[in-house]
Design an enzyme around this catalytic site. Structure first.
Site, PDB file in Angstrom:
ATOM      1  N   ASP A 190       0.852  -1.188   0.000  1.00 54.53           N
ATOM      2  CA  ASP A 190       0.000   0.000   0.000  1.00 54.53           C
ATOM      3  C   ASP A 190       0.885   1.234   0.000  1.00 54.53           C
ATOM      4  O   ASP A 190       2.111   1.145  -0.076  1.00 54.53           O
ATOM      5  CB  ASP A 190      -0.947  -0.009   1.209  1.00 54.53           C
ATOM      6  CG  ASP A 190      -2.294   0.637   0.897  1.00 54.53           C
ATOM      7  OD1 ASP A 190      -2.298   1.804   0.469  1.00 54.53           O
ATOM      8  OD2 ASP A 190      -3.334  -0.017   1.074  1.00 54.53           O
ATOM      9  N   HIS A 260      -2.876   3.153  -4.725  1.00 48.94           N
ATOM     10  CA  HIS A 260      -2.261   2.727  -3.459  1.00 48.94           C
ATOM     11  C   HIS A 260      -0.863   2.172  -3.718  1.00 48.94           C
ATOM     12  O   HIS A 260      -0.460   1.160  -3.140  1.00 48.94           O
ATOM     13  CB  HIS A 260      -3.137   1.682  -2.764  1.00 48.94           C
ATOM     14  CG  HIS A 260      -4.366   2.262  -2.130  1.00 48.94           C
ATOM     15  ND1 HIS A 260      -4.321   2.971  -0.943  1.00 48.94           N
ATOM     16  CD2 HIS A 260      -5.663   2.240  -2.517  1.00 48.94           C
ATOM     17  CE1 HIS A 260      -5.559   3.356  -0.621  1.00 48.94           C
ATOM     18  NE2 HIS A 260      -6.386   2.942  -1.568  1.00 48.94           N
ATOM     19  N   GLU A 327      -9.862   2.922  -5.071  1.00 43.11           N
ATOM     20  CA  GLU A 327      -9.376   4.259  -4.706  1.00 43.11           C
ATOM     21  C   GLU A 327      -8.129   4.655  -5.505  1.00 43.11           C
ATOM     22  O   GLU A 327      -7.103   5.031  -4.950  1.00 43.11           O
ATOM     23  CB  GLU A 327      -9.099   4.325  -3.203  1.00 43.11           C
ATOM     24  CG  GLU A 327     -10.342   4.090  -2.359  1.00 43.11           C
ATOM     25  CD  GLU A 327     -10.068   4.042  -0.874  1.00 43.11           C
ATOM     26  OE1 GLU A 327     -10.980   4.358  -0.091  1.00 43.11           O
ATOM     27  OE2 GLU A 327      -8.949   3.657  -0.483  1.00 43.11           O
TER      28      GLU A 327
END
Length: 549
Positions: A190, A260, A327
């Site tokens: 991440d 990410h 995201e």
């Protein structure tokens, strides 16, 4: 799926509180979680005494697991060639995880179609340990025929924000196995840290595994000024994978893309959109969503192919590779001439289609290893691959599950409305700053128990595409095992029953009684669970502080 009844001559018991007081010498009825599909309690009969231990058939693979579990529960065992107390038989009609368990005063028999079914039977047996009239351990006389409602019963562990050492992951796996979870989804890369070793790219862990500082837990707007560093070795990952396998659990790795990705891009800047203004990637020091995404270039795809090759070597038994896909801000792609050229060359209308193109390129790499791609529900933006499996997490987008099912895709339900265990779990949280959570939503164990994983309106023919459900435990505010346990238990027990038990047999009042009976076990294992009644932690002196590697 409906409950599996026993022959008409026996009584099918619907709930422990309907059983009445058990006859001597057994003073307690079993309180198994998750509740079996069918269970007959032999009221008025003595159970199987464990006072002198239990004899196991020597040479049977399940005897090794039985010996471990009995020993962990304080029962002596002996391996014998003849006259064993437990018999194991194969019955393929029970499938891969179903089992049949019979306990009489003289013997214990387990039938299963595969090893995992036998493990589930043994875990039910461990929860059947009660006390006879003289206070000695015994197994209540009963008969169980059981199988799971869903094939996917998972918990996601986030090692990117905060890592757990292997010893703690093993404790988590032991607890998961007791309550018949079968998937550990391991989030390993991440923005805030890359924890996965890839020999060909050492800087992923050397550089990408360290952030300069982190937000202070309890004061999230302030940095602590302390570097946070760590990653797992290949040997540690293999150890975790094998430990899980021995307990009937598959470890599914997650490598985040295309977003990410800040930690990876900080380690290898050429993997990012280096042609945009003010390009300065670094391992992120704050939580939330950050803009750095992988560039959609051939260099990046070669890198990801190498990473996937390594992931497949480390996780050979996982049928899936999770690619995240959530995201992923499109700002850098909009600014990048190289990304815009890819869109033009491939005839892509917008950056959402570019993301879909990116994901499908990676899916081909995964498929080449005989595995399947799974990702968060954003992977359908720009078009969902017909062979991808999708995790539905955004509860405010109820149509996402319906669209995937209509296209024929499998889904796993993990809605943040019910299954984000990093969320606050209701009244009673300690005032200490260390118990901070990402938000103040009251996500109680009762709310978890109320979940119906099959989305409303799903046609009967599509229900089989709902593989199951999973809790997610994002670790921004979970620095170590005691805090992780507090966030997860007892909510995990509620989810275990949602994922295993036939829908028509769920009963919150019944579950609450059985939950109370599980607490001594959690106490004995030192689990820092949230009390179901007043919310105080089971171990008020548990240390909730940052643990660095």
């Amino acid at each position: 799926m409906t409950s599996i009844p026993f022959p008409a001559a026996t009584a099918f018991i619907l709930a422990p509180f309907c059983w009445g007081a058990p006859s001597a010498p057994v003073q307690e009825v079993p309180a198994i979680i998750p509740r079996p599909a069918a269970l007959e309690f032999q009221a008025g009969q003595p159970g199987f005494s464990l006072k002198g231990g239990v004899k196991l058939p020597e040479g049977h693979p399940l005897s090794v697991q039985a010996e471990r579990l009995f020993r962990e529960n304080g029962v002596k065992t002996a391996m014998v060639e003849q006259d064993a107390d437990i018999s194991f038989t194969e019955d393929k009609s029970l499938g891969g995880e179903g089992y049949r368990l019979t306990v009489t005063p003289d013997s214990i028999s387990i039938a299963c179609g595969a090893a995992n079914g036998g493990l589930h039977a043994l875990q039910s047996l461990m929860q059947d340990i009660v006390t006879d009239g003289g206070g000695a351990p015994a197994l209540a006389a009963l008969e169980v025929r059981d199988q799971p409602r869903f094939s996917w019963r998972g918990i996601m562990m986030d090692s990117c924000r905060h890592m757990m050492p292997v010893r703690d992951i093993k404790k988590v796996l032991d607890l998961m196995s007791r309550y018949k979870f079968n998937i550990l989804h391991w989030h390993l890369t991440d923005d805030q840290g890359w924890r996965l070793p890839v020999a060909k790219y050492p800087r992923l862990t050397e550089t990408g595994g360290t952030r300069a500082q982190s937000p202070i837990i309890g004061s999230r707007s302030k940095p602590d000024g302390k570097p946070y560093s760590g990653h797992y070795t290949a040997e540690e990952i293999r150890e975790v994978v094998q430990y899980a396998k021995n307990r009937g659990i598959t470890v599914i790795p997650e490598v985040e893309l295309p977003g990410h990705a800040a930690a990876a891009i900080a380690a290898y800047p050429e993997l990012g959109n280096a042609d945009i203004p003010n390009y300065a990637p670094k391992v992120q020091e704050t939580w939330g969503v950050h803009p750095y995404t992988f560039a959609p270039t051939e260099k990046t795809f070669r890198f990801l192919e190498d990473v996937i090759d390594e992931v497949c070597r480390l996780f050979p038994d996982s049928p899936y590779i999770h690619i995240g896909g959530d995201e992923a801000p499109k700002d850098q792609w909009k600014q990048s001439p190289a990304a815009q050229q890819v869109m033009k060359d491939k005839g892509l209308k917008n950056e959402h289609e570019l993301q879909s193109y990116f994901v499908r390129r990676v899916e081909k790499m995964i498929n080449a290893h005989g595995k399947r791609l799974i990702g968060w529900d954003e992977i359908q933006e720009g078009g969902l691959s017909p062979t991808a499996t999708m995790m539905v997490w955004r509860s405010w987008m109820p149509d996402s599950a319906r669209h995937a099912l209509e296209q024929g895709n499998d889904i796993v339900m993990t809605p943040n409305s019910h299954l984000y265990f990093d969320y606050d779990q209701g009244p009673g949280k300690p005032a200490a700053a260390e118990y901070e959570t990402i938000n103040n939503d009251s996500l109680t164990w009762q709310h978890v128990y109320s979940l119906e994983p099959v989305p409303p309106g799903t046609p009967k023919a599509r229900e089989k595409q709902v593989l199951g459900c999973q809790a997610n435990v994002w670790a921004e505010y979970i620095p170590n095992l005691p805090k992780w346990e507090y966030q997860v238990f007892p909510r995990a027990l509620a989810l275990a029953e949602v994922a295993w038990t036939p829908r028509e047999l769920k009963n919150e009042q019944d579950f609450r009684l059985r939950l109370e009976r599980q607490l001594p076990f959690l106490d004995a294992r030192g689990v820092n669970y949230k009390r179901p009644d007043n919310g105080a932690p089971a171990r008020p002196d548990a240390v909730i502080t940052r643990e660095l590697r």
